[in-house]
Scaffold this motif. Sequence first.
Motif, PDB file in Angstrom:
ATOM      1  N   ARG A 265       0.837  -1.203   0.000  1.00 59.54           N
ATOM      2  CA  ARG A 265       0.000   0.000   0.000  1.00 59.54           C
ATOM      3  C   ARG A 265       0.869   1.248   0.000  1.00 59.54           C
TER       4      ARG A 265
ATOM      5  N   ASN B  24       6.079  -3.517   9.270  1.00 60.91           N
ATOM      6  CA  ASN B  24       4.664  -3.189   9.104  1.00 60.91           C
ATOM      7  C   ASN B  24       3.917  -4.459   9.520  1.00 60.91           C
ATOM      8  N   PRO B  25       3.742  -4.652  10.827  1.00 63.41           N
ATOM      9  CA  PRO B  25       3.130  -5.912  11.283  1.00 63.41           C
ATOM     10  C   PRO B  25       1.613  -5.867  11.117  1.00 63.41           C
TER      11      PRO B  25
ATOM     12  N   TYR C 210      -1.901  -5.115  12.183  1.00 60.87           N
ATOM     13  CA  TYR C 210      -2.313  -4.189  13.254  1.00 60.87           C
ATOM     14  C   TYR C 210      -3.817  -3.924  13.331  1.00 60.87           C
TER      15      TYR C 210
END
Length: 283
Positions: free
Chosen positions: A93, A190-191, A193
Amino acid sequence: MVRKGELYAQCRELIAQRDEDSADFEIKCIFQDILGEKFPMFAPKELVPDDKAAEILSVSKRRSEGYPLQYLLGQWEFWGCNFKVGEGVLIPRPDTETLVEQVLDICRKEKLTDPKIADLCSGSGCIAVALKKELPKAEVYAVELSEKALYYLRQNTELNGCGDIKIISGDVLKSETARQITGLDVLVSNPPYLTFQDMSELMIEVRYEPESALFGGEDGLDFYRAVTELWKASIKDGGFIAYEFGFGQHDAVKDILEKNGFTNVELRRDGADIIRTAAAVNN
Ligand code: GLN
């Protein structure tokens, strides 16, 4: 055989049911993918072979039902690079480019030309590849658990000329994985979330993406709590940690970082003006 202009109009009507604003863009992508043409409106009277027309129509129909365009095309752009995507891997993204920018700014400021970087929950590898492209001398690790995502990660590093990114198949929530990488200048992630609530309200498109890449536990913060604690010892003193997170999670993430002894938390907004990332120093 059908004329290109008529096929375009027919597909536009289908896709506009789902998203009027992006309908033209999406059809151009589909035509380009199937016919290899960048400008489908050129020569609208030209005839399209039946098999190609059927394929274009069926892809447009699938898209109108909410299936992600990126999975239909099998690829997507991030940081000017091309990434193969399909079911089982999160679609890159644009928000995530903010995270890449923040890490690059840190490296520039700290004059880290050959930093040791680990990207946790790497998925398609978009962060790891973007960083490696910008910092060719960096030693980059990409850690991923899902076999399906690893399939794309391996291809994407190779296809983007970043074959020397070290791919580690492992669970970032396990200390044995964290122990495999030490002396990091930068840990970036960017885990997953999204909260329990977010998961119940997902857009149709996002429902096709892997839950394991989206769901971060009841409050969406499970990974920040565990990773910050588990991986602190893998980061050099004075090294950095940088996270992406969701809307409204910045205070909680800042708190987790500070409770684990990280300082100088810098928050950043994405292109939609949402506070999207945080970076902090390991002290
Ligand atoms: N940005 C994604 C979304 O809003 C979530 C990705 C993630 O959890 N890291 O759908």
